[in-house]
Write an enzyme that holds these catalytic residues in place. Structure first.
Site, PDB file in Angstrom:
ATOM      1  N   LYS A 296      20.765   7.648   7.313  1.00  0.00           N
ATOM      2  CA  LYS A 296      21.184   8.348   6.170  1.00  0.00           C
ATOM      3  C   LYS A 296      20.207   9.705   6.463  1.00  0.00           C
ATOM      4  CE  LYS A 296      22.549   4.249   3.762  1.00  0.00           C
ATOM      5  NZ  LYS A 296      22.992   3.559   2.629  1.00  0.00           N
TER       6      LYS A 296
ATOM      7  N   GLN B  97      20.070   2.910  -2.413  1.00  0.00           N
ATOM      8  CA  GLN B  97      20.518   1.567  -1.461  1.00  0.00           C
ATOM      9  C   GLN B  97      19.740  -0.063  -1.877  1.00  0.00           C
ATOM     10  OE1 GLN B  97      21.137   2.504   1.708  1.00  0.00           O
ATOM     11  NE2 GLN B  97      21.110   0.116   2.137  1.00  0.00           N
TER      12      GLN B  97
ATOM     13  N   ASP C 100      28.838   7.573  -2.739  1.00  0.00           N
ATOM     14  CA  ASP C 100      28.829   5.368  -2.480  1.00  0.00           C
ATOM     15  C   ASP C 100      30.348   5.258  -2.911  1.00  0.00           C
ATOM     16  OD1 ASP C 100      27.242   4.540  -0.605  1.00  0.00           O
ATOM     17  OD2 ASP C 100      25.768   3.607  -2.006  1.00  0.00           O
TER      18      ASP C 100
END
Ligand code: NAD
Length: 291
Positions: free
Chosen positions: A54, A98, A121
């Site tokens: 990322k 995460q 997300d």
């Protein structure tokens, strides 16, 4: 005839290039580049790889990234406090933690604490609700990437039978919603499905997201079907496996994604797109607020 291989890496590169151009236009207009904050709790090696991917994608797109590394024994409250701080930080546009998080932390509380305006997300229940209700909002990255992969292969879900293997909140459920939105007739399969093979064999589109290495074999696929392999599994020799037996299914399918180089890179590219969108929306809201 062998299937068309859907090149997720190339498509992801195109999407990131589009994002890079838009970010450049944003900064050329005197506005700050988007900023993505990624929190990692603990030392999970796979998570470290994802976070690093990322970060690299942000660099390629001109997006600023901020990495917050917290020890594995971080308490839930300390993590939620960090998220609240990032929610309130005007210089941050996207916030994600995460997953998975260590067992002392409730994953759902983490997801629900991220501000919906920064939920790049696409996991917050409000974001999910907007998607299900066909309202504008962030789309979760992996499912949105899957729809783009199908589009790029010329597979229009409209009127087709789709079988989704897996019903997780992150992949199975949202991709089923997006396929339904694209007018497919969707069957969602899971561990209680009586005859999985019968369901997948009827499908023109199969999304393999069970998280079981090499479970989808050629006898489960209708000739000519499009097969999207979401699974990622580390092989004993260090390589990667998907949920699909690529070598045999690619002989039967009409189109198929490889692992690696299929869904994985698209997930990160869609995250970049969501971060750009979050920044653009926040800048627009700020201008409105100043008028
Ligand atoms: P999960 O474990 O949360 O969910 C798996 C789902 O599959 C469950 O709903 C379960 O009912 C179903 N399932 C399991 N075994 C089955 C079986 N034998 N028959 C039918 N259904 C079965 O997993 P997840 O988070 O949805 O991830 C699935 C896979 O996708 C994993 O391999 C994960 O690593 C991978 N993944 C990849 C990306 C990416 O960017 N490429 C993103 C997310 C997840």
């Amino acid at each position: 005839m062998a299937a068309k291989i859907i090149d997720g890496k190339a498509l992801a590169a195109e999407i990131k290039e589009e994002v890079r151009r838009e970010v450049a236009a944003m900064t050329a207009a005197g506005r700050p580049a988007p900023c993505l904050a990624v929190i990692l709790v603990g030392e999970d090696p796979a998570s470290k790889v994802y976070v690093n991917n990322k970060k690299k994608a942000c660099e390629a797109c001109g997006i600023r990234s901020r990495e917050i590394l917290l020890p594995a024994d971080t308490t839930e409250e300390a993590l939620l406090e960090e998220i609240r701080r990032l929610n309130a930080d005007e210089t941050v546009d996207g916030v994600l933690c995460q997953l998975p998080v260590p067992p002392q932390i409730d994953k759902m509380r983490v997801i629900e604490t991220v501000s919906p305006e920064k939920d790049v997300d696409g996991f917050h229940p409000l974001t999910v609700g907007r998607m299900v209700a066909d309202r504008p909002g962030f789309l979760p990255c992996t499912p949105a990437g899957i729809i783009e992969l199908l589009k790029s292969a010329g597979v229009d879900p409209d009127g087709k039978n789709a079988a989704v293997v897996g019903r997780s909140n992150i992949v199975g459920k949202p991709v089923s919603t997006l396929l339904m939105r694209a007018n497919a007739t969707v069957t969602v399969c899971h561990t209680h499905t009586r005859d999985l093979k019968a369901e997948t064999r009827r499908a023109d589109i199969v999304i393999a997201a069970a998280g079981v290495p090499q479970m989808i074999t050629s006898d489960m696929i209708k000739p000519g079907a499009a097969v999207i392999d979401v699974g990622i599994h580390r092989r004993p020799d260090g390589g990667l496996w998907g949920d699909v037996v690529f070598d045999e299914v690619s002989q039967i399918a009409g189109a198929i994604t490889p692992v690696p180089g299929g869904v994985g890179p698209m997930t990160v590219a869609m995250l970049m797109k969501n971060t750009l969108r979050a920044a653009a929306q926040r800048r627009a809201a700020q201008v409105k607020g100043n008028n």
